[in-house]
Design an enzyme around this catalytic site. Structure first.
Site, PDB file in Angstrom:
ATOM      1  N   LYS A 285       0.889  -1.090   0.014  1.00 20.34           N
ATOM      2  CA  LYS A 285      -0.061  -0.142  -0.034  1.00 20.34           C
ATOM      3  C   LYS A 285       0.872   1.213  -0.035  1.00 20.34           C
ATOM      4  O   LYS A 285       1.947   1.326   0.667  1.00 20.34           O
ATOM      5  CB  LYS A 285      -0.940  -0.120   1.199  1.00 20.34           C
ATOM      6  CG  LYS A 285      -2.132   0.682   1.116  1.00 20.34           C
ATOM      7  CD  LYS A 285      -3.064   0.496   2.285  1.00 20.34           C
ATOM      8  CE  LYS A 285      -4.075   1.585   2.772  1.00 20.34           C
ATOM      9  NZ  LYS A 285      -5.038   2.058   1.753  1.00 20.34           N
TER      10      LYS A 285
ATOM     11  N   ASP B 219       9.735   4.940  -5.482  1.00 20.18           N
ATOM     12  CA  ASP B 219      11.012   4.086  -6.036  1.00 20.18           C
ATOM     13  C   ASP B 219      12.169   5.029  -6.301  1.00 20.18           C
ATOM     14  O   ASP B 219      13.053   4.832  -6.999  1.00 20.18           O
ATOM     15  CB  ASP B 219      10.696   2.999  -7.019  1.00 20.18           C
ATOM     16  CG  ASP B 219      10.143   1.865  -6.664  1.00 20.18           C
ATOM     17  OD1 ASP B 219       9.852   1.727  -5.444  1.00 20.18           O
ATOM     18  OD2 ASP B 219       9.239   1.340  -7.532  1.00 20.18           O
TER      19      ASP B 219
ATOM     20  N   HIS C 231      13.884  -3.150  -2.607  1.00 22.27           N
ATOM     21  CA  HIS C 231      13.162  -3.229  -4.038  1.00 22.27           C
ATOM     22  C   HIS C 231      14.115  -4.472  -4.871  1.00 22.27           C
ATOM     23  O   HIS C 231      15.270  -4.110  -4.541  1.00 22.27           O
ATOM     24  CB  HIS C 231      13.307  -1.756  -4.859  1.00 22.27           C
ATOM     25  CG  HIS C 231      12.651  -1.891  -5.868  1.00 22.27           C
ATOM     26  ND1 HIS C 231      11.115  -2.011  -6.186  1.00 22.27           N
ATOM     27  CD2 HIS C 231      13.137  -2.142  -7.283  1.00 22.27           C
ATOM     28  CE1 HIS C 231      10.793  -2.063  -7.443  1.00 22.27           C
ATOM     29  NE2 HIS C 231      12.058  -2.267  -8.073  1.00 22.27           N
TER      30      HIS C 231
HETATM   31  C1  GRF Z   1      10.829  -8.406  -1.621  1.00 21.49           C
HETATM   32  O1  GRF Z   1      10.959  -9.047  -2.851  1.00 21.49           O
HETATM   33  C2  GRF Z   1      10.985  -6.818  -1.601  1.00 21.49           C
HETATM   34  O2  GRF Z   1      11.888  -6.636  -2.451  1.00 21.49           O
HETATM   35  C3  GRF Z   1       9.709  -6.566  -2.063  1.00 21.49           C
HETATM   36  O3  GRF Z   1       8.760  -7.378  -1.777  1.00 21.49           O
HETATM   37  C4  GRF Z   1       9.271  -8.725  -1.318  1.00 21.49           C
HETATM   38  C5  GRF Z   1       8.758  -8.955   0.088  1.00 21.49           C
HETATM   39  O4  GRF Z   1       9.050 -10.322   0.334  1.00 21.49           O
HETATM   40  N1  GRF Z   1       9.415  -5.076  -1.859  1.00 21.49           N
HETATM   41  P1  GRF Z   1       8.912 -10.702   1.761  1.00 21.49           P
HETATM   42  O5  GRF Z   1       7.525 -10.622   2.090  1.00 21.49           O
HETATM   43  O6  GRF Z   1       9.686 -10.000   2.718  1.00 21.49           O
HETATM   44  O7  GRF Z   1       9.102 -12.378   1.964  1.00 21.49           O
END
Ligand code: GRF
Length: 198
Positions: free
Chosen positions: A92, A151, A110
């Site tokens: 969100k 981003d 990211h």
């Molecule tokens: C990760 O790939 C992160 O880079 C992105 O969302 C994903 C989250 O994975 N923002 P998790 O829920 O921490 O396993």
């Protein structure tokens, strides 16, 4: 300054877990203060409960009024003396109200080398599909500050991950996620030591 980390997460929470594990093993001397999710069924909830870390479900359903929603997030973080916010798969968009409250202290991870492969639609498997389709030989991970352009905030750390021949997006996602689980807590260590200034 001791970091009191507040998390925002929507799904599995493996990045949350990696940071908690780094704290538990003494590699990072921060406190994982609480987790907020917009998804009551997110697996991150189970992880938080198992670790005895307070979990809050705050969403458009629990708080239909956007002002109440933001206040609930801010109040929960303040209640736990949060001084740094880590987005860990939070789906969100954060409002300016919340961002201003923790100005310059909201981090995101990211799964690509920003500024490439960021912005609208660039989340989850879409990112890895786009990387492979573009023929890039290298992808990676970025930890960055969140501002209202999402981003586009200041990059704090990046690590490269090779794109192998014949990788599926899922193969690449797995390799990138493994790197994510190192870089996030390592960035927090650098912030704690003052090697990265916020
Ligand atoms: C990760 O790939 C992160 O880079 C992105 O969302 C994903 C989250 O994975 N923002 P998790 O829920 O921490 O396993």
């Amino acid at each position: 300054m001791k970091l009191n980390v507040g998390f925002l997460a929507s799904h599995g929470g493996s990045n949350f877990q990696a940071i908690v594990d780094a704290i538990k093993s003494g590699k990072l001397s921060a406190v994982a203060s609480c987790v907020i999710s917009n998804n009551s069924k997110a697996f991150v909830r189970e992880r938080a409960e198992k670790e005895n870390i307070p979990f809050y479900h705050i969403s458009g359903k629990t708080h239909p009024n956007p002002e109440d929603h933001d206040k609930a997030i801010i109040d929960a973080f303040k209640h736990h003396d949060v001084n740094i916010v880590c987005l860990a798969g939070y789906m969100k968009k954060l409002s300016d109200t919340v961002l201003n409250e923790f100005h310059g202290r909201v981090l995101n991870i990211h799964p690509a080398l920003l500024p490439k492969f960021g912005g609208k639609g660039m989340y989850g498997i879409n990112v890895h599909k786009a990387v492979i389709e573009s023929g890039e030989k290298t992808s990676g991970v970025t930890v960055h500050l969140v501002d209202s352009k999402y981003d586009r905030g200041r990059i704090l750390a990046q690590t490269k991950v090779p794109v192998e021949k014949d990788d599926t997006p899922e193969d690449l996602a797995d390799r990138v996620l493994t790197a994510e689980h190192q870089i996030y807590w390592q960035t927090l260590v650098k912030i704690e030591k003052g090697e990265i200034q916020l």
